[in-house]
Motif scaffolding. Sequence first.
Motif, PDB file in Angstrom:
ATOM      1  N   LYS A 295       0.815  -1.217   0.000  1.00 54.75           N
ATOM      2  CA  LYS A 295       0.000   0.000   0.000  1.00 54.75           C
ATOM      3  C   LYS A 295       0.848   1.266   0.000  1.00 54.75           C
ATOM      4  O   LYS A 295       0.321   2.364  -0.184  1.00 54.75           O
ATOM      5  CB  LYS A 295      -0.905   0.020   1.233  1.00 54.75           C
ATOM      6  N   ASP A 296       2.133   1.129   0.226  1.00 54.17           N
ATOM      7  CA  ASP A 296       2.984   2.306   0.392  1.00 54.17           C
ATOM      8  C   ASP A 296       3.112   3.093  -0.914  1.00 54.17           C
ATOM      9  O   ASP A 296       3.390   2.509  -1.968  1.00 54.17           O
ATOM     10  CB  ASP A 296       4.375   1.882   0.860  1.00 54.17           C
ATOM     11  N   PRO A 297       2.911   4.418  -0.876  1.00 49.04           N
ATOM     12  CA  PRO A 297       2.957   5.218  -2.109  1.00 49.04           C
ATOM     13  C   PRO A 297       4.268   5.091  -2.873  1.00 49.04           C
ATOM     14  O   PRO A 297       4.263   5.012  -4.115  1.00 49.04           O
ATOM     15  CB  PRO A 297       2.750   6.653  -1.599  1.00 49.04           C
ATOM     16  N   PHE A 298       5.395   5.063  -2.169  1.00 49.01           N
ATOM     17  CA  PHE A 298       6.680   5.012  -2.861  1.00 49.01           C
ATOM     18  C   PHE A 298       6.929   3.642  -3.489  1.00 49.01           C
ATOM     19  O   PHE A 298       7.520   3.542  -4.563  1.00 49.01           O
ATOM     20  CB  PHE A 298       7.813   5.387  -1.904  1.00 49.01           C
TER      21      PHE A 298
ATOM     22  N   GLY B  45       6.872  -0.420 -15.067  1.00 51.26           N
ATOM     23  CA  GLY B  45       5.871  -0.834 -16.043  1.00 51.26           C
ATOM     24  C   GLY B  45       5.015  -1.997 -15.624  1.00 51.26           C
ATOM     25  O   GLY B  45       4.478  -2.725 -16.472  1.00 51.26           O
ATOM     26  N   LEU B  46       4.823  -2.194 -14.307  1.00 59.67           N
ATOM     27  CA  LEU B  46       4.139  -3.373 -13.818  1.00 59.67           C
ATOM     28  C   LEU B  46       2.659  -3.153 -13.508  1.00 59.67           C
ATOM     29  O   LEU B  46       1.903  -4.114 -13.364  1.00 59.67           O
ATOM     30  CB  LEU B  46       4.848  -3.874 -12.552  1.00 59.67           C
ATOM     31  N   LEU B  47       2.218  -1.889 -13.415  1.00 61.32           N
ATOM     32  CA  LEU B  47       0.872  -1.617 -12.910  1.00 61.32           C
ATOM     33  C   LEU B  47      -0.037  -0.955 -13.932  1.00 61.32           C
ATOM     34  O   LEU B  47       0.388  -0.082 -14.688  1.00 61.32           O
ATOM     35  CB  LEU B  47       0.954  -0.706 -11.674  1.00 61.32           C
ATOM     36  N   HIS B  48      -1.310  -1.356 -13.912  1.00 62.70           N
ATOM     37  CA  HIS B  48      -2.354  -0.617 -14.583  1.00 62.70           C
ATOM     38  C   HIS B  48      -2.641   0.652 -13.765  1.00 62.70           C
ATOM     39  O   HIS B  48      -2.568   0.636 -12.544  1.00 62.70           O
ATOM     40  CB  HIS B  48      -3.648  -1.435 -14.664  1.00 62.70           C
ATOM     41  N   LEU B  49      -3.004   1.717 -14.437  1.00 59.97           N
ATOM     42  CA  LEU B  49      -3.323   2.958 -13.727  1.00 59.97           C
ATOM     43  C   LEU B  49      -4.796   2.963 -13.326  1.00 59.97           C
ATOM     44  O   LEU B  49      -5.592   3.749 -13.839  1.00 59.97           O
ATOM     45  CB  LEU B  49      -2.985   4.173 -14.598  1.00 59.97           C
ATOM     46  N   ASP B  50      -5.147   2.109 -12.383  1.00 58.50           N
ATOM     47  CA  ASP B  50      -6.509   2.132 -11.862  1.00 58.50           C
ATOM     48  C   ASP B  50      -6.628   3.293 -10.881  1.00 58.50           C
ATOM     49  O   ASP B  50      -5.624   3.891 -10.472  1.00 58.50           O
ATOM     50  CB  ASP B  50      -6.862   0.799 -11.197  1.00 58.50           C
TER      51      ASP B  50
ATOM     52  N   LYS C  65      -0.050   9.930  -6.410  1.00 57.24           N
ATOM     53  CA  LYS C  65      -0.111  11.336  -5.997  1.00 57.24           C
ATOM     54  C   LYS C  65       0.429  11.527  -4.585  1.00 57.24           C
ATOM     55  O   LYS C  65       0.920  12.603  -4.239  1.00 57.24           O
ATOM     56  CB  LYS C  65      -1.562  11.827  -6.071  1.00 57.24           C
ATOM     57  N   ALA C  66       0.324  10.479  -3.767  1.00 57.39           N
ATOM     58  CA  ALA C  66       0.788  10.569  -2.376  1.00 57.39           C
ATOM     59  C   ALA C  66       2.289  10.323  -2.237  1.00 57.39           C
ATOM     60  O   ALA C  66       2.839  10.512  -1.147  1.00 57.39           O
ATOM     61  CB  ALA C  66       0.026   9.566  -1.509  1.00 57.39           C
TER      62      ALA C  66
END
Length: 311
Positions: free
Chosen positions: A157-160, A169-174, A182-183
């Motif tokens: 869950k950590d923002p960084f 390049g591992l994540l979809h921008l849900d 943003k955090a």
Amino acid sequence: MSYLLRVVLGRAGDPRLRKEWATTGLNERLDLEAIYRAMRGHDGNVRSYMVLDANVLDLSQTLFYYDKDLSFSKRRSGFMSIYPAAEFLALRLLFLHKIEKGEKIRLGPLVKYIARLKDPRNTPAPAWLRDSGLTPQEGKLIRECILRQHSLTEYLKDPFLVAALHAVGLLHLDPWTRGRLKAARYARVPCARAPRFRETDRVRVAVLTSLTRQFRKGGGGCGFEPTEHLSTLVARLEKGIVGTAADLILEAIPGKKTPGALRRAGQEVRRRVAFAVQDHRPLVVYPENAEQVIRDVCPDADFVVILRGKR
């Protein structure tokens, strides 16, 4: 951990080792027990799953100092392994496989459901696997890692860390991932001694700490508090900067470099120089993030010193 992830996925660290980090383990199965056997020397070789990279030792050992559960030795008294926990290696392997196949994970649905995986009676539901972008084998591996290492839930869950996974390049921008990105800002840990420099300060020097073990967990607004030794190190650094500046001033005035003149010059420098220190929590400052860290933590500084320590 966010920077270490970039390194072990072959996207940061020593350029000579990035290709090796990006490929080591791709031929191995997603099998947590196999990783355990290899790390214990019973079956297989740990080098099948990780690169023996001396350049990451300071980074990993500092990480283990703050969270012993991330070390392979975990909380065994009197011993700290140089190897990461098997669960960390397993997640690295999963991430490498996804990157190699050009697939992305939807972290929002994964995190939403992940609390249920702490209950060994639950198994990954087909709908959750589909929404998260995981295969049954990948979901099984994540479940096993969470059951053995509950703290991984909070790390995911950590923002960084989310920012690091997005950068490779591992994540979809849900929507959930966008919020985490943003955090991922350092503005929540500004320089502490003088959060904002005064208008009258002539020269503003900010001191940032990086890759240091000079904090204790617990207390403070960020869950850390500095050790007494860190305060000593910062005071010594400030004294050295003031002394060097005074010495340089007197070098330009022939015959004026006496002990009394040096003392007065130091006092004048002290009046003209203000110091601000980031001592809220440990940071990792490296070339790729240094500009953002400085902009967020000490935007008013004229000069920035990064204090790095192995201890």
